[in-house]
Design an enzyme around this catalytic site. Sequence first.
Site, PDB file in Angstrom:
ATOM      1  N   ASP A 150      23.641  10.152  52.932  1.00  0.00           N
ATOM      2  CA  ASP A 150      24.744  11.115  53.017  1.00  0.00           C
ATOM      3  C   ASP A 150      25.997  10.541  52.355  1.00  0.00           C
ATOM      4  OD1 ASP A 150      26.439  13.098  53.811  1.00  0.00           O
ATOM      5  OD2 ASP A 150      25.961  12.970  55.940  1.00  0.00           O
ATOM      6  N   ASP A 221      27.692  21.861  55.483  1.00  0.00           N
ATOM      7  CA  ASP A 221      26.951  21.837  56.757  1.00  0.00           C
ATOM      8  C   ASP A 221      26.738  23.237  57.331  1.00  0.00           C
ATOM      9  OD1 ASP A 221      27.167  19.177  56.370  1.00  0.00           O
ATOM     10  OD2 ASP A 221      28.024  18.724  58.335  1.00  0.00           O
TER      11      ASP A 221
HETATM   12  C1  GLA Z   1      27.333  15.253  57.322  1.00  0.00           C
HETATM   13  C2  GLA Z   1      25.975  15.882  57.065  1.00  0.00           C
HETATM   14  C3  GLA Z   1      25.386  16.385  58.376  1.00  0.00           C
HETATM   15  C4  GLA Z   1      25.262  15.218  59.342  1.00  0.00           C
HETATM   16  C5  GLA Z   1      26.616  14.560  59.537  1.00  0.00           C
HETATM   17  C6  GLA Z   1      26.494  13.278  60.349  1.00  0.00           C
HETATM   18  O1  GLA Z   1      28.270  16.185  57.764  1.00  0.00           O
HETATM   19  O2  GLA Z   1      26.080  16.919  56.132  1.00  0.00           O
HETATM   20  O3  GLA Z   1      24.130  16.970  58.152  1.00  0.00           O
HETATM   21  O4  GLA Z   1      24.326  14.303  58.841  1.00  0.00           O
HETATM   22  O5  GLA Z   1      27.208  14.224  58.298  1.00  0.00           O
HETATM   23  O6  GLA Z   1      27.710  12.610  60.481  1.00  0.00           O
END
Ligand code: GLA
Length: 400
Positions: A150, A221
């Site tokens: 990520d 998200d």
């Molecule tokens: C980002 C990702 C999410 C999750 C969070 C965890 O926002 O897009 O899917 O993994 O981080 O902190």
Amino acid sequence: MRMSSLPVTALSAILFFAVQPFSSQAQDVALTPPMGWNSWNYFAEKVDDPGVRAAADQIVASGMKDAGYIYVNIDDTWEGQRDSNGVLHTNAKFPDMKALADYVHSKGLKIGIYSSPGPKTCAGYEGSLGHEEQDAQLYAAWGIDYLKYDLCSFIPEVMEKQAPNDPPAQMRLMHAAYTKMWKALKATGRPIVFSLCQYGWDAVWEWAPSVGGNLWRTTGDIQPNMYSIYANMSLQAGLASYASPGHWNDPDMLEVGNGELTPAENRAHFSMWAMLAAPLLAGNDLTHMKPEIRDILTNRDVIAIDQDKLGKQGSRAYVDGEVEVWTRNLSGGALAVAVLNTGDTRYSTHPFHLYLSRFGLHGPQKARDLWTGKEMELSEGMALELSSHDVLLLRIAVPK
Ligand code: GLA
């Protein structure tokens, strides 16, 4: 015999044969979109070892494993501190990651983990920057089968610092960071699904396979409401040609069973993810899952659309006001059709009319409704009643 006592030629032969099978194994992961569970959407920072074990237990007990859910993925917040040798340790929520991985494996499941190419993860825990090889080796030693990587703090801490006001140079840094972890994972010799999470930046679908990505998030998200689900779904229109076995667009993990989603919305969300050949990573609390949610997540006919071995992602065939029709070509010449009512206030005073000719079909068609299991005959211009945010998902075995 110790490796160091072997003659150089014997050693290279051993290395050659040790490395060769891996290259083919590496291409063999995620031949269909990964299915499993991920901790983030429901548990977020509350994920811990007992919770992951409980999820694994429930995947088996609920019938999800038999339906194809295999990966048990720990998202952010498992990370502790690095020791003086740079070795990353888990935090108190995960006392023994190897033991946890062994437990998940003992259920016939696989285990996934999460990190960032930056110094910190999105939740502010330790990232992999400067420790990529070391972390990849650690994952392999634990028996990890899947990594979600990520971007997060890599943006301010590396891209913006090293290439201020130069977006193309920033993107190159990002590509290089993903390539670095891919190489580190490959070097472990363990097949590990590589999941890119950088929210779709720089048309990720065009380059993700070249940095080893098996799946790549194409959006920000997801949230457990139909507007977010619909927004992520819409962003997949036009990306079908980038999906193929081993390489998937990822509109984010499932929210089925979360928030205030209605039964229709849960069905629609799951159906559309299947049409999109999206990863099916359940994101709900499996221990307290209601039977109707389990029934949605384990609908074999819908899963069969998602997992169709041709790996051809569906496309939006046409839109008529608030109603969208998506189609997906399946193996054996079959066709999946999803009719989605995106409107909030459309009633039977104005039923939707389905025009088969708008996606190339001519004359009446025999189809199966994958939510009721009933056979039906489709005809040009037929009226369909769908409640708000509901879906009609059909499989036409022999389209004419
Ligand atoms: C980002 C990702 C999410 C999750 C969070 C965890 O926002 O897009 O899917 O993994 O981080 O902190």
